[in-house]
Design a protein around this motif. Structure first.
Motif, PDB file in Angstrom:
ATOM      1  N   ARG A 101      54.005  30.160  62.062  1.00 16.89           N
ATOM      2  CA  ARG A 101      54.579  31.452  62.402  1.00 16.89           C
ATOM      3  C   ARG A 101      55.948  31.278  63.091  1.00 16.89           C
ATOM      4  O   ARG A 101      56.890  31.992  62.788  1.00 16.89           O
ATOM      5  CB  ARG A 101      53.620  32.202  63.343  1.00 16.89           C
ATOM      6  N   ALA A 102      56.025  30.286  63.986  1.00 14.81           N
ATOM      7  CA  ALA A 102      57.290  30.024  64.694  1.00 14.81           C
ATOM      8  C   ALA A 102      58.375  29.568  63.713  1.00 14.81           C
ATOM      9  O   ALA A 102      59.536  29.969  63.834  1.00 14.81           O
ATOM     10  CB  ALA A 102      57.075  28.958  65.775  1.00 14.81           C
ATOM     11  N   MET A 103      58.006  28.749  62.746  1.00 13.44           N
ATOM     12  CA  MET A 103      58.994  28.272  61.769  1.00 13.44           C
ATOM     13  C   MET A 103      59.545  29.427  60.945  1.00 13.44           C
ATOM     14  O   MET A 103      60.755  29.526  60.733  1.00 13.44           O
ATOM     15  CB  MET A 103      58.367  27.225  60.846  1.00 13.44           C
ATOM     16  N   VAL A 104      58.654  30.315  60.474  1.00 16.53           N
ATOM     17  CA  VAL A 104      59.122  31.442  59.656  1.00 16.53           C
ATOM     18  C   VAL A 104      59.961  32.379  60.516  1.00 16.53           C
ATOM     19  O   VAL A 104      61.030  32.826  60.103  1.00 16.53           O
ATOM     20  CB  VAL A 104      57.934  32.204  59.019  1.00 16.53           C
ATOM     21  N   ALA A 105      59.492  32.653  61.738  1.00 14.00           N
ATOM     22  CA  ALA A 105      60.235  33.560  62.621  1.00 14.00           C
ATOM     23  C   ALA A 105      61.633  33.022  62.872  1.00 14.00           C
ATOM     24  O   ALA A 105      62.605  33.772  62.874  1.00 14.00           O
ATOM     25  CB  ALA A 105      59.483  33.747  63.935  1.00 14.00           C
ATOM     26  N   SER A 106      61.766  31.702  63.057  1.00  9.31           N
ATOM     27  CA  SER A 106      63.094  31.195  63.405  1.00  9.31           C
ATOM     28  C   SER A 106      64.009  31.142  62.199  1.00  9.31           C
ATOM     29  O   SER A 106      65.213  31.321  62.338  1.00  9.31           O
ATOM     30  CB  SER A 106      63.023  29.857  64.136  1.00  9.31           C
ATOM     31  N   VAL A 107      63.466  30.939  61.007  1.00  9.79           N
ATOM     32  CA  VAL A 107      64.336  30.946  59.826  1.00  9.79           C
ATOM     33  C   VAL A 107      64.850  32.367  59.582  1.00  9.79           C
ATOM     34  O   VAL A 107      66.000  32.563  59.174  1.00  9.79           O
ATOM     35  CB  VAL A 107      63.632  30.344  58.572  1.00  9.79           C
ATOM     36  N   VAL A 108      64.058  33.381  59.902  1.00 11.22           N
ATOM     37  CA  VAL A 108      64.487  34.768  59.748  1.00 11.22           C
ATOM     38  C   VAL A 108      65.467  35.136  60.862  1.00 11.22           C
ATOM     39  O   VAL A 108      66.508  35.733  60.627  1.00 11.22           O
ATOM     40  CB  VAL A 108      63.260  35.720  59.750  1.00 11.22           C
ATOM     41  N   ARG A 109      65.144  34.727  62.085  1.00  9.85           N
ATOM     42  CA  ARG A 109      65.997  35.036  63.230  1.00  9.85           C
ATOM     43  C   ARG A 109      67.388  34.418  63.037  1.00  9.85           C
ATOM     44  O   ARG A 109      68.396  35.029  63.341  1.00  9.85           O
ATOM     45  CB  ARG A 109      65.353  34.537  64.522  1.00  9.85           C
ATOM     46  N   SER A 110      67.423  33.192  62.484  1.00  9.17           N
ATOM     47  CA  SER A 110      68.709  32.510  62.306  1.00  9.17           C
ATOM     48  C   SER A 110      69.609  33.336  61.383  1.00  9.17           C
ATOM     49  O   SER A 110      70.817  33.340  61.538  1.00  9.17           O
ATOM     50  CB  SER A 110      68.497  31.105  61.734  1.00  9.17           C
ATOM     51  N   THR A 111      69.006  34.058  60.433  1.00 11.58           N
ATOM     52  CA  THR A 111      69.792  34.910  59.539  1.00 11.58           C
ATOM     53  C   THR A 111      70.315  36.120  60.290  1.00 11.58           C
ATOM     54  O   THR A 111      71.465  36.533  60.108  1.00 11.58           O
ATOM     55  CB  THR A 111      68.900  35.427  58.383  1.00 11.58           C
ATOM     56  N   GLU A 112      69.475  36.687  61.151  1.00  4.93           N
ATOM     57  CA  GLU A 112      69.891  37.865  61.915  1.00  4.93           C
ATOM     58  C   GLU A 112      71.047  37.521  62.861  1.00  4.93           C
ATOM     59  O   GLU A 112      71.993  38.276  62.991  1.00  4.93           O
ATOM     60  CB  GLU A 112      68.701  38.419  62.717  1.00  4.93           C
ATOM     61  N   ASP A 113      70.971  36.327  63.476  1.00  2.00           N
ATOM     62  CA  ASP A 113      72.035  35.887  64.382  1.00  2.00           C
ATOM     63  C   ASP A 113      73.366  35.790  63.647  1.00  2.00           C
ATOM     64  O   ASP A 113      74.421  36.101  64.177  1.00  2.00           O
ATOM     65  CB  ASP A 113      71.714  34.498  64.961  1.00  2.00           C
ATOM     66  N   ARG A 114      73.272  35.335  62.376  1.00  2.23           N
ATOM     67  CA  ARG A 114      74.476  35.115  61.589  1.00  2.23           C
ATOM     68  C   ARG A 114      75.130  36.442  61.185  1.00  2.23           C
ATOM     69  O   ARG A 114      76.329  36.518  61.022  1.00  2.23           O
ATOM     70  CB  ARG A 114      74.102  34.314  60.333  1.00  2.23           C
ATOM     71  N   ALA A 115      74.270  37.476  61.016  1.00  2.00           N
ATOM     72  CA  ALA A 115      74.790  38.758  60.488  1.00  2.00           C
ATOM     73  C   ALA A 115      75.671  39.460  61.523  1.00  2.00           C
ATOM     74  O   ALA A 115      75.565  39.208  62.715  1.00  2.00           O
ATOM     75  CB  ALA A 115      73.638  39.654  60.092  1.00  2.00           C
TER      76      ALA A 115
END
Lengths: 199, 199
Positions: B185-199
């Motif tokens: 769950r942490a791995m998926v959350a961070s791969v999604v969060r990393s995209t949000e940070d970039r946007a």
């Protein structure tokens, strides 16, 4: 130096092992007979017990050989290497492992390993532990987020490698295992990066 | 309204299915006989073919029942729900699935499904596709990093669920499946969060 006779014996063993591995992967352990192994290897049926004792002995030897082939694909992280390089090599190793014909054997034998009192159960636990150990050793060199241990991540990452392989074995024309490994690599990289950002 | 006779027939079918599922999981499909199923279910041996035709028919029915039980654990993401909630529900579903006794059956039958010309091969591909479809549907609602598709991630995440389960089945005293799901769950959350940070 090995005598001529020892060398011939070693070659026969190798041919029996290769034939048995193919047959166990293709039709399962129980459905495979010494006669099948003799036919495929070209070694006489009577000499198989001489090399391996029983069919169980042959199964253990086949498994041992597969573990050696698997371990060769999974390189240990080098001391001098940057963690990301070790990580990439692990993913490459997983890729090579996925494509190896003997890997299907691990799936076929999994059911045998799950039987109560199975002779290969302990060895199988060690195989999974080898895979987790590889993951854990390079995870331990990386900064991890609070609440996550190298062990927790190693079970999830090894699990992904096992499960990607099985989906692909079942539906090779639908599943892109390389793409899934890219996704796995990205997930691990971002969970580690998120820790670095926080620091 | 079902007649008394239809209801009795339905109850008998259910008892046969439950007994067959337990036996297939415990000793494998091939090693299980109609006599074993009769003994465990308390239904006479002769009436099993009346319900399910052949042993193959029984296998297909057992698999169908397991898929229904599995799908009940994996809730679809609700339209009004925040993506993270849908995600948490998926992880909870995976947890329930891991713990369900019938899940072991999927491992035992995997080898049957891999046989060339297996009657359950197509159904098995659909089961994996159901799991991937669940993952994909909530991934499609989230921002994903460039280069990663919902499909690539769905294969990796479904793979992790499959592989975590198998490691735990093999070594229940060594593996903490809940911890591994937290890591996933942490791995998926961070791969999604990393995209949000970039946007």
């Amino acid at each position: 130096m090995a005598t001529r006779r020892e060398q011939t014996s070693h070659e026969s063993s190798e041919r029996i092992l290769a034939a048995a591995a193919e047959l166990f992967a293709a039709k399962g352990y129980r459905q495979t007979t010494f006669a099948d192994v003799a036919e495929r290897s070209g070694i006489s049926r009577g000499s198989i017990p001489w090399h391996f004792g029983s069919k169980e002995g042959l199964l253990l030897a086949v498994l041992e050989r597969s573990v050696q082939l698997m371990s060769a694909d999974l390189a240990e992280p080098g001391e001098a290497e940057a963690p990301e390089v070790g990580f990439d090599r692990l993913v490459e190793g997983a890729q090579a492992m996925l494509e190896a014909p003997t890997t299907k054997l691990f799936v076929t034998l999994l059911v045998e390993a799950l039987e109560p009192g199975s002779p290969i159960h302990g060895r199988y636990v060690e195989i999974h532990e080898t895979l987790r150990g590889h993951c854990r050793r390079w995870l331990e060199r990386l900064p991890l987020p609070p609440g996550l241990s190298a062990e927790m991540l190693a079970v999830a990452i090894s699990g992904a490698m096992i499960g990607i392989h099985q989906q692909w074995l079942l539906a090779p024309d639908r599943i892109d295992p390389k793409g899934a490994l890219v996704a796995l690599r990205a997930m691990v990289a971002s969970v580690v990066r998120s820790t670095e950002d926080r620091a």
